[in-house]
Design an enzyme around this catalytic site. Structure first.
Site, PDB file in Angstrom:
ATOM      1  N   TYR A 144     -20.698   2.298 -37.800  1.00 50.80           N
ATOM      2  CA  TYR A 144     -21.101   3.288 -36.802  1.00 50.80           C
ATOM      3  C   TYR A 144     -22.247   4.087 -37.400  1.00 50.80           C
ATOM      4  O   TYR A 144     -22.138   4.589 -38.525  1.00 50.80           O
ATOM      5  CB  TYR A 144     -19.909   4.203 -36.487  1.00 50.80           C
ATOM      6  CG  TYR A 144     -20.200   5.293 -35.485  1.00 50.80           C
ATOM      7  CD1 TYR A 144     -20.264   5.014 -34.118  1.00 50.80           C
ATOM      8  CD2 TYR A 144     -20.406   6.609 -35.895  1.00 50.80           C
ATOM      9  CE1 TYR A 144     -20.524   6.017 -33.202  1.00 50.80           C
ATOM     10  CE2 TYR A 144     -20.662   7.617 -34.985  1.00 50.80           C
ATOM     11  CZ  TYR A 144     -20.723   7.313 -33.640  1.00 50.80           C
ATOM     12  OH  TYR A 144     -20.974   8.311 -32.726  1.00 50.80           O
ATOM     13  N   ASP A 239     -27.121   3.672 -44.499  1.00 59.37           N
ATOM     14  CA  ASP A 239     -26.593   4.824 -43.772  1.00 59.37           C
ATOM     15  C   ASP A 239     -25.596   5.507 -44.713  1.00 59.37           C
ATOM     16  O   ASP A 239     -24.457   5.070 -44.871  1.00 59.37           O
ATOM     17  CB  ASP A 239     -25.912   4.356 -42.482  1.00 59.37           C
ATOM     18  CG  ASP A 239     -25.196   5.492 -41.765  1.00 59.37           C
ATOM     19  OD1 ASP A 239     -25.012   6.569 -42.359  1.00 59.37           O
ATOM     20  OD2 ASP A 239     -24.797   5.278 -40.608  1.00 59.37           O
ATOM     21  N   LYS A 267     -23.434  14.987 -42.740  1.00 59.44           N
ATOM     22  CA  LYS A 267     -22.167  15.493 -43.278  1.00 59.44           C
ATOM     23  C   LYS A 267     -22.350  16.377 -44.527  1.00 59.44           C
ATOM     24  O   LYS A 267     -22.733  17.522 -44.389  1.00 59.44           O
ATOM     25  CB  LYS A 267     -21.209  14.335 -43.505  1.00 59.44           C
ATOM     26  CG  LYS A 267     -21.009  13.536 -42.188  1.00 59.44           C
ATOM     27  CD  LYS A 267     -19.807  12.693 -42.160  1.00 59.44           C
ATOM     28  CE  LYS A 267     -19.751  11.745 -40.976  1.00 59.44           C
ATOM     29  NZ  LYS A 267     -19.259  12.350 -39.736  1.00 59.44           N
TER      30      LYS A 267
HETATM   31  N1  HOZ Z   1     -17.732  10.042 -35.555  1.00 58.79           N
HETATM   32  C1  HOZ Z   1     -17.023  10.902 -36.412  1.00 58.79           C
HETATM   33  C2  HOZ Z   1     -16.251  10.179 -37.448  1.00 58.79           C
HETATM   34  N2  HOZ Z   1     -16.624   8.885 -37.723  1.00 58.79           N
HETATM   35  C3  HOZ Z   1     -16.096  11.799 -35.669  1.00 58.79           C
HETATM   36  C4  HOZ Z   1     -16.751  13.076 -35.423  1.00 58.79           C
HETATM   37  C5  HOZ Z   1     -15.830  14.111 -34.793  1.00 58.79           C
HETATM   38  O1  HOZ Z   1     -15.056  13.780 -33.908  1.00 58.79           O
HETATM   39  O2  HOZ Z   1     -15.924  15.254 -35.179  1.00 58.79           O
END
Ligand code: HOZ
Length: 425
Positions: A144, A239, A267
């Protein structure tokens, strides 16, 4: 545990927010039940609206590596907020941030700050396309890279959690340019590359995947991709939104000793504020506007409050490299404890771990790609998740997510977690 206030809040939220949440995985859809609404956090603990306390294994999906409300970060944000929250003009702090990042990570000559990991990955791919003049990219099933159109093909995280096969709104033209193959399958990449000779701009990969649980690259896999990219003039994009400043100060590039051409961050780089970044070798990054014509911009890019939160977090990590060893030791301690519990339980399981990323899959075979992650027993995960939550352990509400440890966790917290796991199977 009483969750009555969270239940009321979820009801209320659904009247004004799609699905009651601002990011789909939070809705607990795949595990069922009501998401807990968080009121505050400190160190390794979350406190919900009902006053329940949890040991946190999400760490805001990675950023809170030092623990919540880390004093130096909070103080820095407070100070900078008094100067103004945004200027839309350059600041010295942005230069300090860029210089700090360059001093910590390999292969970054130039870096551009953005506001999210999605933007970072989207922009890195644009750079690769602009540089090479090619359209197609290769991504991996279950990886992702945020929610930009090009990446929502066979994506992990919420797309996998909600089992969305095709995302409406993504045009077939865009999907056509995104080629996919299984993670850890080098032959599949070689085949795709030879079938699309001189058409592939970039290979983008999570060097350690964290969006289908935590999945490690097999020995030689990333090296093999690097060789293909070199031979075919393909831009190799790491990534590192999850792995950056988490696996080590230099991220996966440093930990796994592989060079990328472009790297994306998110992050940890923002210390809990909305920050992303893309950067890399000069020859690629100098196509970015205003140096070149690959356009990319943002009113809140380099926002001073976001920068000071990120800068303070990164500086703390740089000045205290033992944090990484401590985090790894704690994660291995957790893994060993869970292993003991799960071994005695007698049903199949796999634990994947690297540094402070870890995940448990209820699977009878090694979990090395999206196919193997998908065949794990999700019903079992659901029960485990809820049993742990009731015992005050906050795990990601999906088997398709990595757990992230923060350095505020104590051995007592981890012992409590292992004990809770024992009672949860
Ligand atoms: N896409 C995020 C983890 N892979 C989740 C983000 C969230 O829901 O805060």
């Amino acid at each position: 545990m009483n969750h009555s206030i969270s239940k009321q809040l979820f009801e209320r939220a659904q009247a004004s927010i799609p699905g009651g949440v601002n990011s789909p995985v939070r809705a607990f859809k795949s595990v069922g039940g009501t998401p807990v609404f968080i009121q505050k956090a400190k160190g390794a603990y979350l406190f919900d609206a009902d006053g329940n306390k949890y040991i946190d294994y999400i760490a805001s999906w990675g950023p809170m590596i030092l623990g919540h409300a880390y004093e130096k970060v909070v103080t820095a944000i407070q100070e900078y907020a008094t100067y103004s929250t945004s200027y839309g003009a350059p600041t010295e702090l942005e230069i300090e941030m860029a210089e700090l990042i360059k001093s910590m990570v390999p292969n970054v000559d130039l870096i551009r700050m953005v506001s999210s990991g999605t933007e970072a990955c989207m922009s890195a791919v644009r750079v690769a396309r602009g540089y090479t003049g090619r359209n197609k990219i290769i991504k991996f099933e279950g990886c992702y890279h945020g929610h930009a159109d090009s990446f929502l093909v066979k994506a992990g995280s919420g797309v996998a959690t909600l089992n969305i096969q095709t995302v409406p709104g993504v045009t077939s033209g865009v999907s056509h340019d995104t080629l996919t193959c299984a993670y850890n399958d080098l032959n599949a990449v070689e085949k795709l590359v030879s079938e699309n000779k001189n058409q592939i701009a970039a290979i983008i990969i999570e060097p350690v995947a964290g969006n289908m649980g935590c999945i490690l690259p097999q020995p030689g896999y990333l090296e093999g991709l690097r060789k293909i990219c070199d031979a075919e003039d393909i831009v190799f994009i790491f990534d590192e939104v999850m792995t950056g400043f988490r696996l080590s100060a230099g991220g996966a590039q440093q930990t796994l000793k592989i060079d990328a051409d472009l790297v994306t961050y998110g992050k940890v780089i923002g210390g809990g504020l909305p920050v992303g970044a893309f950067g890399g070798k000069k020859k690629f990054m100098e196509v970015v506007a205003p140096l070149g014509n690959v356009y990319q911009a943002g009113t809140l890019s380099g926002n001073p409050i976001a920068m000071i939160a990120g800068y303070t977090t990164l500086k703390e990590l740089k000045n205290n490299p033992s944090i990484y060893q401590e985090l790894e030791e704690k994660t291995i301690y957790l893994k060993n404890g869970l292993n003991e519990v799960l071994k005695n339980w007698g049903e199949p399981y796999t634990i994947n771990q690297l540094g402070s990323m870890i995940s448990v899959h209820f699977s009878n075979r090694p979990v090395v790609d999206f196919a193997t992650a998908s065949t794990a027993d999700n019903e079992r995960f659901k029960k485990f998740f809820h049993a742990m939550l009731e015992k005050g352990i906050y795990l990601p509400p999906s088997a398709f997510e990595s757990w992230f440890l923060n350095n505020a966790l104590s051995i007592e917290d981890i012992d409590r977690t292992i004990q809770a796991a024992k009672q949860s199977l």
